[in-house]
Design a protein around this motif. Structure first.
Motif, PDB file in Angstrom:
ATOM      1  N   ASP A 291       0.742  -1.139  -0.081  1.00 18.87           N
ATOM      2  CA  ASP A 291      -0.062   0.014   0.005  1.00 18.87           C
ATOM      3  C   ASP A 291       0.897   1.262  -0.017  1.00 18.87           C
ATOM      4  OD1 ASP A 291      -2.223  -1.455  -0.357  1.00 18.87           O
ATOM      5  OD2 ASP A 291      -2.944  -0.702   1.940  1.00 18.87           O
ATOM      6  N   ALA A 292       2.033   1.420   0.496  1.00 18.77           N
ATOM      7  CA  ALA A 292       2.844   2.454   0.494  1.00 18.77           C
ATOM      8  C   ALA A 292       3.169   2.630  -0.979  1.00 18.77           C
ATOM      9  CB  ALA A 292       4.232   2.059   1.276  1.00 18.77           C
ATOM     10  N   ALA A 293       3.178   1.824  -1.833  1.00 21.23           N
ATOM     11  CA  ALA A 293       3.478   2.037  -3.188  1.00 21.23           C
ATOM     12  C   ALA A 293       2.337   2.249  -4.003  1.00 21.23           C
ATOM     13  CB  ALA A 293       4.540   0.897  -3.871  1.00 21.23           C
ATOM     14  N   HIS A 294       1.346   1.424  -3.795  1.00 22.02           N
ATOM     15  CA  HIS A 294       0.246   1.330  -4.595  1.00 22.02           C
ATOM     16  C   HIS A 294      -1.087   0.880  -4.124  1.00 22.02           C
ATOM     17  CE1 HIS A 294       0.835  -3.001  -4.386  1.00 22.02           C
ATOM     18  NE2 HIS A 294       2.132  -2.740  -4.761  1.00 22.02           N
ATOM     19  N   ALA A 295      -1.588   1.936  -3.197  1.00 18.86           N
ATOM     20  CA  ALA A 295      -2.596   1.455  -2.424  1.00 18.86           C
ATOM     21  C   ALA A 295      -3.897   1.570  -3.442  1.00 18.86           C
ATOM     22  CB  ALA A 295      -2.974   2.397  -1.304  1.00 18.86           C
ATOM     23  N   THR A 296      -4.846   0.328  -3.022  1.00 20.79           N
ATOM     24  CA  THR A 296      -5.831   0.267  -3.837  1.00 20.79           C
ATOM     25  C   THR A 296      -7.077   0.013  -3.053  1.00 20.79           C
ATOM     26  OG1 THR A 296      -6.888  -1.433  -5.494  1.00 20.79           O
ATOM     27  CG2 THR A 296      -5.617  -2.453  -3.831  1.00 20.79           C
ATOM     28  N   THR A 297      -8.216   0.336  -3.599  1.00 24.42           N
ATOM     29  CA  THR A 297      -9.714   0.220  -3.218  1.00 24.42           C
ATOM     30  C   THR A 297      -9.775  -1.542  -2.895  1.00 24.42           C
ATOM     31  OG1 THR A 297     -10.707   0.375  -5.225  1.00 24.42           O
ATOM     32  CG2 THR A 297     -10.562   2.360  -3.539  1.00 24.42           C
ATOM     33  N   PRO A 298     -10.525  -1.916  -1.896  1.00 23.46           N
ATOM     34  CA  PRO A 298     -10.759  -3.223  -1.870  1.00 23.46           C
ATOM     35  C   PRO A 298     -11.678  -3.964  -2.698  1.00 23.46           C
ATOM     36  CG  PRO A 298     -12.154  -2.071  -0.246  1.00 23.46           C
ATOM     37  CD  PRO A 298     -11.336  -1.094  -1.109  1.00 23.46           C
ATOM     38  N   ALA A 339       0.363  -3.872 -10.743  1.00 19.31           N
ATOM     39  CA  ALA A 339      -0.380  -3.329  -9.490  1.00 19.31           C
ATOM     40  C   ALA A 339      -0.853  -2.110  -9.978  1.00 19.31           C
ATOM     41  CB  ALA A 339       0.833  -2.793  -8.700  1.00 19.31           C
ATOM     42  N   GLN A 340      -0.613  -1.285 -10.795  1.00 17.77           N
ATOM     43  CA  GLN A 340      -1.432  -0.133 -11.367  1.00 17.77           C
ATOM     44  C   GLN A 340      -2.538  -0.380 -11.950  1.00 17.77           C
ATOM     45  OE1 GLN A 340       1.412   2.619 -13.004  1.00 17.77           O
ATOM     46  NE2 GLN A 340       2.236   3.397 -11.232  1.00 17.77           N
ATOM     47  N   ALA A 341      -2.440  -1.406 -12.865  1.00 19.42           N
ATOM     48  CA  ALA A 341      -3.779  -1.692 -13.503  1.00 19.42           C
ATOM     49  C   ALA A 341      -4.788  -2.226 -12.413  1.00 19.42           C
ATOM     50  CB  ALA A 341      -3.276  -2.910 -14.555  1.00 19.42           C
ATOM     51  N   ILE A 342      -4.482  -2.955 -11.306  1.00 18.72           N
ATOM     52  CA  ILE A 342      -5.544  -3.433 -10.563  1.00 18.72           C
ATOM     53  C   ILE A 342      -5.842  -2.225  -9.674  1.00 18.72           C
ATOM     54  CG2 ILE A 342      -5.458  -4.616  -8.226  1.00 18.72           C
ATOM     55  CD1 ILE A 342      -3.646  -6.771  -9.601  1.00 18.72           C
ATOM     56  N   VAL A 343      -5.159  -1.249  -9.467  1.00 21.76           N
ATOM     57  CA  VAL A 343      -5.598  -0.262  -8.829  1.00 21.76           C
ATOM     58  C   VAL A 343      -6.637   0.619  -9.556  1.00 21.76           C
ATOM     59  CG1 VAL A 343      -5.007   2.246  -8.158  1.00 21.76           C
ATOM     60  CG2 VAL A 343      -3.671   0.339  -7.268  1.00 21.76           C
ATOM     61  N   ASP A 344      -6.343   0.656 -10.872  1.00 21.16           N
ATOM     62  CA  ASP A 344      -7.529   1.245 -11.730  1.00 21.16           C
ATOM     63  C   ASP A 344      -8.763   0.617 -11.907  1.00 21.16           C
ATOM     64  OD1 ASP A 344      -5.446   3.422 -12.215  1.00 21.16           O
ATOM     65  OD2 ASP A 344      -5.009   2.459 -14.094  1.00 21.16           O
ATOM     66  N   THR A 345      -8.571  -1.049 -12.158  1.00 28.98           N
ATOM     67  CA  THR A 345      -9.824  -1.666 -12.371  1.00 28.98           C
ATOM     68  C   THR A 345     -10.684  -1.680 -10.893  1.00 28.98           C
ATOM     69  OG1 THR A 345      -8.456  -3.074 -13.773  1.00 28.98           O
ATOM     70  CG2 THR A 345     -10.506  -4.120 -12.791  1.00 28.98           C
ATOM     71  N   SER A 346      -9.885  -1.834  -9.910  1.00 26.32           N
ATOM     72  CA  SER A 346     -10.505  -1.923  -8.615  1.00 26.32           C
ATOM     73  C   SER A 346     -11.461  -0.511  -8.534  1.00 26.32           C
ATOM     74  CB  SER A 346      -9.660  -1.916  -7.640  1.00 26.32           C
ATOM     75  OG  SER A 346     -10.448  -2.169  -6.338  1.00 26.32           O
ATOM     76  N   TRP A 347     -10.873   0.678  -8.935  1.00 23.17           N
ATOM     77  CA  TRP A 347     -11.452   2.051  -8.818  1.00 23.17           C
ATOM     78  C   TRP A 347     -12.743   1.902  -9.695  1.00 23.17           C
ATOM     79  CZ3 TRP A 347     -10.932   6.171  -5.733  1.00 23.17           C
ATOM     80  CH2 TRP A 347     -11.674   7.161  -5.876  1.00 23.17           C
ATOM     81  N   ARG A 348     -12.577   1.259 -10.917  1.00 28.88           N
ATOM     82  CA  ARG A 348     -13.784   1.417 -11.763  1.00 28.88           C
ATOM     83  C   ARG A 348     -14.779   0.421 -11.118  1.00 28.88           C
ATOM     84  NH1 ARG A 348      -9.769   1.418 -15.800  1.00 28.88           N
ATOM     85  NH2 ARG A 348      -9.753  -0.676 -15.830  1.00 28.88           N
ATOM     86  N   VAL A 349     -14.517  -0.630 -10.795  1.00 31.07           N
ATOM     87  CA  VAL A 349     -15.515  -1.630 -10.099  1.00 31.07           C
ATOM     88  C   VAL A 349     -16.337  -1.024  -8.937  1.00 31.07           C
ATOM     89  CG1 VAL A 349     -16.051  -3.783  -8.830  1.00 31.07           C
ATOM     90  CG2 VAL A 349     -14.538  -3.579 -10.685  1.00 31.07           C
ATOM     91  N   GLY A 350     -15.624  -0.115  -8.106  1.00 28.13           N
ATOM     92  CA  GLY A 350     -16.072   0.676  -7.042  1.00 28.13           C
ATOM     93  C   GLY A 350     -17.091   1.628  -7.468  1.00 28.13           C
ATOM     94  N   SER A 351     -16.910   2.263  -8.559  1.00 24.99           N
ATOM     95  CA  SER A 351     -17.722   3.500  -9.085  1.00 24.99           C
ATOM     96  C   SER A 351     -19.036   2.799  -9.632  1.00 24.99           C
ATOM     97  CB  SER A 351     -17.016   4.151 -10.142  1.00 24.99           C
ATOM     98  OG  SER A 351     -17.036   3.387 -11.466  1.00 24.99           O
ATOM     99  N   LEU A 352     -19.253   1.524  -9.636  1.00 24.40           N
ATOM    100  CA  LEU A 352     -20.441   1.151 -10.206  1.00 24.40           C
ATOM    101  C   LEU A 352     -21.209   0.610  -9.068  1.00 24.40           C
ATOM    102  CD1 LEU A 352     -19.034  -1.640 -12.724  1.00 24.40           C
ATOM    103  CD2 LEU A 352     -20.270   0.613 -13.322  1.00 24.40           C
ATOM    104  N   VAL A 353     -21.020   0.495  -7.903  1.00 24.78           N
ATOM    105  CA  VAL A 353     -21.532  -0.049  -6.658  1.00 24.78           C
ATOM    106  C   VAL A 353     -22.811   0.729  -6.349  1.00 24.78           C
ATOM    107  CG1 VAL A 353     -21.492  -0.962  -4.478  1.00 24.78           C
ATOM    108  CG2 VAL A 353     -19.903  -1.385  -5.795  1.00 24.78           C
ATOM    109  N   HIS A 354     -22.318   2.260  -5.864  1.00 25.75           N
ATOM    110  CA  HIS A 354     -23.168   3.043  -5.397  1.00 25.75           C
ATOM    111  C   HIS A 354     -23.860   3.975  -6.303  1.00 25.75           C
ATOM    112  CE1 HIS A 354     -22.615   1.092  -1.456  1.00 25.75           C
ATOM    113  NE2 HIS A 354     -21.370   1.404  -1.645  1.00 25.75           N
ATOM    114  N   VAL A 355     -24.212   3.619  -7.653  1.00 27.20           N
ATOM    115  CA  VAL A 355     -24.814   4.555  -8.365  1.00 27.20           C
ATOM    116  C   VAL A 355     -26.135   5.023  -7.976  1.00 27.20           C
ATOM    117  CG1 VAL A 355     -23.629   3.528 -10.365  1.00 27.20           C
ATOM    118  CG2 VAL A 355     -25.767   2.931  -9.869  1.00 27.20           C
TER     119      VAL A 355
END
Length: 387
Positions: A291-298, A339-355
């Motif tokens: 997480d110090a280098a590439h913290a991601t949403t869960p 690692a950065q691709a996972i950060v980006d993909t996780s963010w996109r998934v999270g944006s779908l949840v609470h529309v």
């Protein structure tokens, strides 16, 4: 040989220490907390993490302290709506094992942390060492701690999480990105047979996303996310439970059961943020991990798993190259793209949840059209090891 210094005794720091120790490289961990407590409640260990734990000889010990979902009668871990209808293709647990040699394992963070500690010498971790400063020369790094002590080392790795003190020293004022969502989570004493089927699931309700999975014979991990302004706090655990029950009014009965049975001391709340992409994960003799280098949403369940991948690769590079800068360079080249691709993909998934509610039916219809093959391709990318 002077020990390699690791700041932070979480999953990533412990795994890196194990990787170095098994290569006969001296290593010392400095942890800020006076007592080593796990951060969080439960964790999913996907095949990428389990395969590396297997290489370290730790997979069986982890299995003994955790649970494989297929052993409980589960066949798939998927995302459903509040009525139990599938939204996204789930993980086929049998296919997962056939393809990657491992399957999804669930475990409490406390049990995982203890397993990792057991694999290290007793004197490897020093507690109560909060980093407050770093001084650098061409040949060494001096670390200063809040208790007034200092150490000198030729190589230092920050594995100290989202709000890394090491990262702040070498790359100050890096921006954290708040997702607009807060999370509650807990471990609950409950016989997993009370869960029925599915034995584990993630449910997207109108206001609350709720997930649950057993992590022990009589221990269930649950988590919930909801929209909230950053920095809000619950008036009390009772108020938090009441709010979660109100927001989750449309969820199945098992969600209500788990929330109501959660003790005050077990309930945790954390705002969900990630880290803007860093251009570099190191500076001179100082590097970053997890997480110090590439913290991601869960949202992909990959935070801890990616830290474990970091640890494997960085231990290998530090064993291969005498100069820390070269080790960090090759570690970054191998690990940064995934690692950065996972950060980006996780963010996109999270944006779908609470529309907004008005868009939820349309979102659900679109998600149900996603072919299983697309999900499998994404799974292959996440779970395959790039080594």
């Amino acid at each position: 040989m002077q020990p390699i210094t690791i700041i932070g005794g979480g999953i990533g720091g412990l795994c890196l220490a194990i990787g170095l120790h098994q290569r006969q490289i001296p290593v010392q961990i400095y942890e800020a907390a006076p007592v080593l407590r796990p951060v969080g409640a439960g964790i999913l260990l996907a095949p990428n993490a389990m395969n590396l734990l297997e290489r370290w000889g730790l997979a069986e010990a982890v299995r003994q302290r955790g649970l494989c979902l297929s052993a409980l009668g589960g066949s798939e871990f998927g995302i459903v709506d509040a009525q139990g209808r599938s939204l996204l293709p789930g993980f086929d647990l049998k296919l997962m094992r056939e393809r990657f040699g491992q399957e999804l394992l669930t475990i409490s963070r406390a049990a995982l942390q203890q397993t990792l500690l057991d694999a290290l010498p007793a004197d490897c971790v020093q507690l109560g060492k909060r980093l407050v400063g770093l001084q650098r020369t061409a040949a060494a790094v001096e670390a200063e701690f809040a208790d007034g002590s200092t150490i000198q080392t030729t190589c230092l790795i920050g594995a100290d999480g989202l709000r890394s003190a090491v990262r702040e020293q070498i790359f100050p004022k890096q921006r954290l990105r708040y997702s607009g969502q807060t999370s509650h989570r807990a471990l609950v004493q409950l016989d997993y047979r009370e869960l029925g089927q599915p034995v584990a699931a993630e449910i997207w309700g109108q206001q609350l996303r709720f997930g649950y999975t057993p992590v022990g014979q009589d221990l269930v991990y649950w988590y919930a996310t909801s929209l909230a302004a950053q920095g809000q706090r619950d008036a009390s655990p009772a108020a938090a439970r009441a709010s979660l029950l109100a927001q989750g009014h449309d969820l199945p009965a098992i969600a209500k059961t788990l929330i109501e049975r959660t003790s005050d001391e077990a309930l945790l709340r954390t705002d969900i943020s990630d880290l803007a992409h860093l251009k570099s994960w190191y500076q001179g003799r100082i590097g970053l991990l997890g997480d110090a280098a590439h913290a991601t949403t869960p949202n992909l369940g990959q935070g801890g798993c990616q830290a474990i991948e970091d640890a494997w690769v960085l231990a290998e590079m530090l064993a291969r190259y005498e100069q820390p800068q070269l080790a960090f360079l090759h570690y970054q080249k191998r690990r940064m793209p995934k690692a950065q691709a996972i950060v980006d993909t996780s963010w996109r998934v999270g944006s779908l949840v609470h529309v907004p509610k008005v868009w939820q039916q349309l979102r659900n219809r679109v998600l149900r059209l996603v072919p299983r093959s697309l999900g499998q391709r994404q799974t292959n990318f996440i779970y395959a090891l790039n080594d």
